[in-house]
Scaffold this active site. Structure first.
Site, mmCIF file in Angstrom:
data_model
loop_
_atom_site.group_PDB
_atom_site.id
_atom_site.type_symbol
_atom_site.label_atom_id
_atom_site.label_comp_id
_atom_site.label_asym_id
_atom_site.label_seq_id
_atom_site.Cartn_x
_atom_site.Cartn_y
_atom_site.Cartn_z
ATOM 1 N N ARG A 92 0.795 -1.227 0.000
ATOM 2 C CA ARG A 92 0.000 0.000 0.000
ATOM 3 C C ARG A 92 0.832 1.284 0.000
ATOM 4 N NH1 ARG A 92 -2.494 -3.493 -1.359
ATOM 5 N NH2 ARG A 92 -4.495 -4.294 -0.619
ATOM 6 N N CYS B 114 -11.341 0.350 2.622
ATOM 7 C CA CYS B 114 -10.781 -0.057 3.913
ATOM 8 C C CYS B 114 -10.253 1.152 4.682
ATOM 9 C CB CYS B 114 -9.662 -1.069 3.716
ATOM 10 S SG CYS B 114 -10.233 -2.692 3.169
ATOM 11 N N GLU C 121 -5.519 3.785 5.849
ATOM 12 C CA GLU C 121 -5.444 3.582 4.399
ATOM 13 C C GLU C 121 -6.233 4.679 3.691
ATOM 14 O OE1 GLU C 121 -6.666 0.122 1.184
ATOM 15 O OE2 GLU C 121 -5.649 -0.471 3.034
#
Length: 295
Positions: A169, A218, A288
């Site tokens: 990520r 998320c 996130e």
């Protein structure tokens, strides 16, 4: 106070209410929204303004604070929404292309490997920035090269996937960037097999995520050796709410704006979950979802 803006060929819009432009339907006003005509137009803006510059994409993974966004907010428009096949199972896509459209385009070209993107509600530019991924695959596994404009000097650069230094990520580039184009590569496969995989990804997402609610994907990245949703669940946060914000009961790593939540409701709830997980497991969750704007 009057502000002199660079002369551009794109479009400036002013005093934009971001709650009407984001998936979570929250956020104050952006002072200036700019959609560049092309890369040259974008670089011209950055090189000739002293205002702070922020970047948004599909707004599917951001919380814009109630105070809004100061300076100039750049959003790539239709001029950056092109997709074309290069042959040899390669595809070039502009930064504004939706990841789901990229997945379907690849399928129609009988290019496999990008099916996982069909369930990610963002753009190519945003996906490159966060190394978006799902079900064991990520952007780093399919991207070959990337064109990006640096938000500090306004210059255009090109990077290979290796030079991006991708990790879970994220990437290792220093500074702030806007990703304007990327080349992706897959493998040749039969259309029917690709179509089946696309359907499987969509069905899996529909079963496990609150797709009909106002969400931003998320909330937190998975910590090393853990799944964020399991930590959240075991910390007693399932269904937790603050104001009009709630932790989804269907997937507890999702924030919901279920009853006219403010951005503060959502951010405070996320931080409350972080604190609960920290207290229970001594694990620090990392957002996130991107949070834009000042307090």
């Amino acid at each position: 106070m009057l502000i002199s803006l660079p002369k551009v060929r794109g479009i400036y819009r002013y005093d934009i209410l971001m709650s009407k432009a984001t998936w979570l339907n929250v956020g104050g006003r952006a002072d200036i929204l700019f959609k560049p005509r092309d890369i040259e137009d974008l670089t011209c803006l950055i090189k000739n303004t002293e205002l702070p510059v922020s970047v948004i994409g599909a707004t599917s993974n951001i919380i814009v604070r109630d105070s809004g966004i100061r300076g100039i907010t750049v959003k790539l428009g239709k001029e950056f929404a092109y997709i074309k096949s290069k042959g040899n199972n390669s595809i070039v896509a502009g930064g504004a292309v939706l990841l789901s459209n990229l997945a379907h385009f690849a399928g129609n070209q009988q290019i496999s490997g990008l099916e996982f993107l069909v369930g990610i509600p963002g753009t190519v530019g945003g996906g490159i920035e966060m190394n978006a991924g799902a079900y064991g695959s990520d952007i780093a596994s399919v991207v070959q090269s990337i064109k990006a404009v640096n938000l500090e000097d306004g210059n255009l650069y090109e990077f290979s996937s290796e030079e991006m230094g991708y990790f879970y990520r994220g990437h290792s580039l220093k500074g702030n960037w806007i990703f304007v184009e990327a080349e992706f590569k897959g493998v040749n496969s039969e259309y029917e097999l690709i179509l089946q995989r696309l359907k499987e990804v969509i069905e899996r997402k529909n079963k496990s995520q609150p797709i009909r609610g106002k969400t931003a994907g998320c909330i937190f990245k998975n910590p090393k050796n853990y799944r964020a949703w399991e930590l959240i669940d075991k910390s007693g946060c399932l269904g937790l709410n603050i104001g009009g914000a709630r932790i989804s009961k269907k997937h507890c790593n999702f924030l919901l704006n279920y009853d006219n939540a403010t951005a503060s409701d959502l951010e405070n709830l996320g931080n409350k979950v972080k604190d609960a997980v920290k207290d229970k497991f001594n694990v620090e969750l990392e957002w996130e979802i991107r949070v834009l704007g000042s307090y």
